[in-house]
Every structure is written in C-alpha cells, then in structure tokens.
Design a protein around this motif. Structure first.
Motif, short mmCIF file in Angstrom:
data_model
loop_
_atom_site.label_atom_id
_atom_site.label_comp_id
_atom_site.label_asym_id
_atom_site.label_seq_id
_atom_site.Cartn_x
_atom_site.Cartn_y
_atom_site.Cartn_z
N ILE A 1 -19.57 12.62 -47.34
CA ILE A 1 -19.63 12.03 -45.99
C ILE A 1 -21.01 11.41 -45.85
O ILE A 1 -22.03 12.10 -45.89
CB ILE A 1 -19.38 13.09 -44.91
CG1 ILE A 1 -18.11 13.88 -45.22
CG2 ILE A 1 -19.26 12.43 -43.55
CD1 ILE A 1 -17.98 15.17 -44.44
N ALA B 1 -18.47 17.50 -38.93
CA ALA B 1 -17.86 16.76 -40.04
C ALA B 1 -17.41 17.72 -41.15
O ALA B 1 -16.33 17.55 -41.74
CB ALA B 1 -18.85 15.73 -40.60
N GLU C 1 -13.60 18.07 -42.38
CA GLU C 1 -13.29 17.66 -43.75
C GLU C 1 -12.69 18.81 -44.56
O GLU C 1 -11.75 18.61 -45.35
CB GLU C 1 -14.54 17.12 -44.43
CG GLU C 1 -14.36 16.65 -45.86
CD GLU C 1 -13.34 15.52 -46.00
OE1 GLU C 1 -12.80 15.38 -47.12
OE2 GLU C 1 -13.09 14.79 -45.02
N TYR D 1 -18.00 9.72 -40.89
CA TYR D 1 -17.60 10.59 -39.79
C TYR D 1 -17.63 9.81 -38.49
O TYR D 1 -18.61 9.14 -38.18
CB TYR D 1 -18.53 11.80 -39.69
CG TYR D 1 -18.20 12.72 -38.54
CD1 TYR D 1 -17.01 13.45 -38.52
CD2 TYR D 1 -19.07 12.86 -37.45
CE1 TYR D 1 -16.69 14.28 -37.46
CE2 TYR D 1 -18.76 13.70 -36.39
CZ TYR D 1 -17.57 14.40 -36.40
OH TYR D 1 -17.26 15.22 -35.34
N GLU E 1 -13.45 13.06 -36.53
CA GLU E 1 -12.76 13.07 -37.82
C GLU E 1 -13.50 12.20 -38.84
O GLU E 1 -14.30 11.35 -38.48
CB GLU E 1 -11.32 12.56 -37.66
CG GLU E 1 -11.24 11.11 -37.18
CD GLU E 1 -9.82 10.66 -36.89
OE1 GLU E 1 -8.99 11.53 -36.54
OE2 GLU E 1 -9.53 9.45 -37.03
N THR E 2 -13.19 12.46 -40.12
CA THR E 2 -13.74 11.61 -41.18
C THR E 2 -12.68 10.60 -41.58
O THR E 2 -11.49 10.84 -41.44
CB THR E 2 -14.15 12.45 -42.42
OG1 THR E 2 -13.00 13.08 -42.98
CG2 THR E 2 -15.18 13.50 -42.04
#
Length: 492
Positions: free
Chosen positions: A226, A238, A242, A263, A269-270
């Motif tokens: 990320i 994050a 994830e 992110y 959300e990623t």
C-alpha cells in the motif's frame, strides 16, 4: 520488559496471522538536495527549486551532499544499526513523467546502513522489537499536477532530487497497532536526532506498507504493498482492511496477486494501482557517475559521541531520577519538545528529585490535556515552562491551593502574565490564618449539628465538612489547616 503476543484474525476457516513490513521514506534535514545545490525549502513556486542536475540536462553530473551522508549515519546510529563504511549508489531504472532522468539514484545491494532495531511500547506495558533490514539514501521524485488543465498534466520538479532515507523494516510486525507504534516511535527518534522533521502532512515522512496473511506457522503469504501512506491513523485502517480483504479471497479459494495498492480514506478501502514489479525489473546497476561512498570508522565514532539523548534513554532517566511511572515518562518523552518543556519546568523549580512528580502531573494532566482539547501542540502553548513552574512553586510554598492553582492556570492560559503578580493583584492567596478560618468552621458545624454528631462514628464524613469550608472560603482556605481545625473541633 514484557513482549507482545501475536494478534490473530478470526476467519471462516480458523485463525489467520498478519505479516507486515514497512518501507518508511524520511526526507533528510538538509538545505540542499542529495546531488545538487538546489533548495529543499517547502512551498516554493512550481519549478523554482530546480537545478540543471535535477532537470537532467545533458552533461550535468551529480555531486554527493556530505550533510545528507552525515544525517544518514546519525540515523543509523540512533537505530542501533550497522554502519557500512563502504556503500554504492545504483541506478534504479523506470520511467515516470516526474523523474526527468528516466531512473532514480538509489542504493541496492550495498546500502549505507545495515541491520538495526526499534523497540516499541504497546498497551498493557508490553513491548515489541521490530528489526530494521536496511537504510539507504535515494532521490525523491517530482510531483504531477492533474487539476491545472482539462487536457494535460503539469509537472513540478521542486522535490525532484531531494534526499530521502528509505528505512526498511523486517517483516516483524503482526498487527495494525504494532505498525502504528513503530511509525510513531521511528518518527520520534528521527525528530530527536534532527535528521528528519517527521511532518507527514508535508510529505517529509511517508510509508509504503506491505501486508500479507497466513495460517499461524505457515510459510509467508503473497504480499501487497500500500503506497504513500502519510497518516499513522490511515496506516492502521489500511492494514486492517487489506488483511481482511486477503483473508476473504483465500477463504473463497482464490489467490493473492502481488500488486501495489492505494488506500482511499473516504471509502476506508484499498484499491489496485498496478502489478508489483520485482527488483530485477528495475535493472539496477552501479551509477557510473558516482564513485563508491567511503568514510572512516573515526568519522562514525565522532558522530556517535555527538548523539543526543534518545527517547528510551530519557525515559529510563526520568523514571530513575524523578520517580515517575513508566507510563508518565513515556508520555513526556514521546516528543522531544515535550521532554524539553518538562525539564525546563524542573530547572525553574530548582529541586528535580522533589518536584519531578508534581511537575509531571501538571504537564501531562493540565497542560497536555488542555492542548489536546484545543488541538494545539506544545510549541503553541499559551502557558510557557516558566509560568507553569511559577504556578507549581506557589502551590509548594502554600501560597495557593490546588484548586486556586487551576483557576490561576486558566487565567494565565487566557490572558498571560506573571502568575505571582496575578496572585497578588487578584487576591488569590491561600488563607492560612487559623483565626480567619475558625469562624467559618464554627458556623458550618453549628448549622449542621446532626452531621457533626455522626462524624465520630463515620470519620469519612469529615470530607463533607472540608468541602463546605473550602466552598465557603472561595477555595482560599488551606486544606490541611481546615482538616486539622475540623478534627480538633469535632473531637476526632
């Protein structure tokens, strides 16, 4: 020193373990860039801090900035890491529009700093030791601006060539809280050392977060990275998202693609950015324009003698010298400015051993509490160390009570001024004259004969009388004198 246990996530098929590693990019504190004399000042007009080297004009050669080397070595020493007396700069080849060279000058197989460690404190007095894999120096890229035109992107090269320290952790982190504690501690160390200002809002410190999941004891899973996290809170969010995303895919029979993700804090959300390249895809090779970087052990040893007292050392001293709890000491040393403020208060009080706990209580509970409430930091405190020391001194002398002290703190916060002068001018002195207090005590006892008769059987009810006397005196009566007088009058 206790050690943290691993946090497991519950899934439909059983427990899962997170494995997390961070690559933290810290901008080196330096007036000029890593390989040019251009300014590193933040906030200049676009492309106003760009030299011919940064713009990759033909024939322009990089020249290493010695100050950046010094700062990297100091950081390595602060991380208890191996300092490599010989390191090599490499070209990391990839095309990106805001990198005019078409490559990044970085370090690959021979970094300036090797293995080290950071000890982080967690809830419940637990700790975790996070290994450092390496620290290397590299150039930052520029910045693309996509909102200036509907048909094209603009580029600002002011950051291009700014020196970064990439600090790579080992995959030792096992949950979001450890990751947040690691970045917080690392930022604190960098600020104490003065090698990076740690300002995440300005991009001086940002992290790439690698997350994978596995069944406990199983081999490492496929990781996703990320990118460019510039908030400790968002790093935690994050990671949680994830890890859950990967667990759901695996439990549905799918496979994790190794990729780079971003992110989105608004959606929590990623999302996929691109497939992740392996190191060989970058075609690293030693930069032909730069000789290997070499320095002596004497250079390293000299820097080691100049290191400041770091957070862990300061915490140990605060506990030993001032009798503070480990928690209070941790709060005070979390930021260098806070620790300096506390010690300045003690210097003004004059007796560190005697006043350490009281000063800590006032700094943490009254000052930090008020600063947090108003969203300020210690550097913007309306009450300075000298003023706070004067308030604490007035309590110690018996000139004012604890309650009056809080009223005085509020006045200084709002209006400023010398606490001693304010006490005099506003008649805030504590009443210690027993004859002046005695009439108030007599009146309250006379008005409450039933309660007075019960005190011998219920000594704890004495506190009610103390409260009434303090209220009647406007908080100016000396609490100890009130206690003594009440006990005498009530026959306790």
């Amino acid at each position: 020193m206790s050690t943290a246990t691993h946090k497991l996530l519950k899934g439909a098929t059983g427990d899962w373990e997170m494995v997390i590693g961070l690559e933290v990019h810290a901008q080196v504190t330096s007036n000029s860039k890593l390989f040019s004399g251009a300014s590193t000042a933040f906030g200049g007009e676009p492309n106003s801090h760009v030299s011919l080297v940064d713009a990759a004009m033909p024939g322009m050669l990089p020249v290493i900035n010695e100050e950046c080397v010094r700062q990297a070595v100091i950081t390595g020493l602060g991380l208890n890491a191996q300092i490599n007396l010989r390191s090599v700069f490499d070209r990391k080849n990839y095309f990106y529009p805001d990198s005019p060279q078409g490559y990044q000058i970085s370090q690959y197989k021979s970094p300036i700093v090797g293995e080290g460690e950071v000890v982080v404190e967690l809830d419940g007095g637990k700790t975790a030791t996070i290994g450092i894999e390496r620290l290397h120096l590299e150039q930052d890229a520029g910045k693309l601006l996509h909102d200036q035109s509907p048909t094209m992107s603009f580029v600002d090269l002011n950051r291009c060539g700014v020196a970064l320290m990439e600090i790579v952790s080992k995959p030792d982190i096992r949950d979001a809280e450890q990751a947040k504690a690691y970045v917080t501690k690392l930022r604190s160390i960098l600020r104490y050392l003065g090698t990076c200002d740690g300002d995440m809002e300005k991009g001086s410190l940002r992290a790439d977060v690698n997350v994978s999941v596995r069944k406990p004891g199983a081999p490492l899973g496929t990781r996703c990275e990320i990118k460019n996290m510039n908030s400790i809170t968002f790093i935690g969010q994050a990671i949680e998202y994830e890890a859950r995303r990967q667990i759901e895919i695996l439990e549905d029979g799918g496979a994790i693609d190794q990729e780079t993700r971003l992110y989105d804090p608004n959606k929590g959300e990623t999302r996929s950015m691109r497939s992740k390249e392996e190191a060989h895809d970058y075609r690293y090779f030693p930069d032909p324009d730069l000789l290997p970087l070499e320095f002596s052990q004497q250079f390293v040893d000299k820097l080691k003698t100049e290191l400041p007292e770091l957070p862990d050392q300061k915490k140990t001293r605060f506990v030993a010298d001032f009798g503070l709890s480990a928690y209070d000491a941790s709060v005070l040393v979390a930021e260098r400015e806070s620790a300096v403020f506390y010690e300045t208060v003690l210097d003004r009080l004059g007796n560190r051993a005697r006043d350490g706990k009281m000063a800590a209580n006032w700094v943490i509970n009254e000052l930090f509490g008020r600063l947090n409430k108003e969203g300020r930091d210690i550097t913007g405190s309306p009450v300075n160390a000298e003023q706070l020391a004067a308030i604490i001194d007035l309590i110690g002398e018996g000139t004012i009570s604890g309650k009056i002290a809080k009223d005085l703190f509020e006045i200084v916060w709002q209006e400023g001024g010398d606490p001693r002068a304010l006490v005099e001018s506003r008649g805030m002195k504590q009443v210690t004259d027993l004859s002046a207090i005695e009439k108030v005590v007599d009146d309250i006892i006379a008005a409450n004969p039933d309660k007075a008769a019960q005190v011998k059987d219920k000594p704890q009810s004495l506190g009610w009388f103390v409260g009434q006397v303090m209220k009647a005196s406007g908080g100016k009566a000396n609490p100890q004198s009130v206690n003594d007088l009440l006990k005498s009058k009530l026959g306790i």
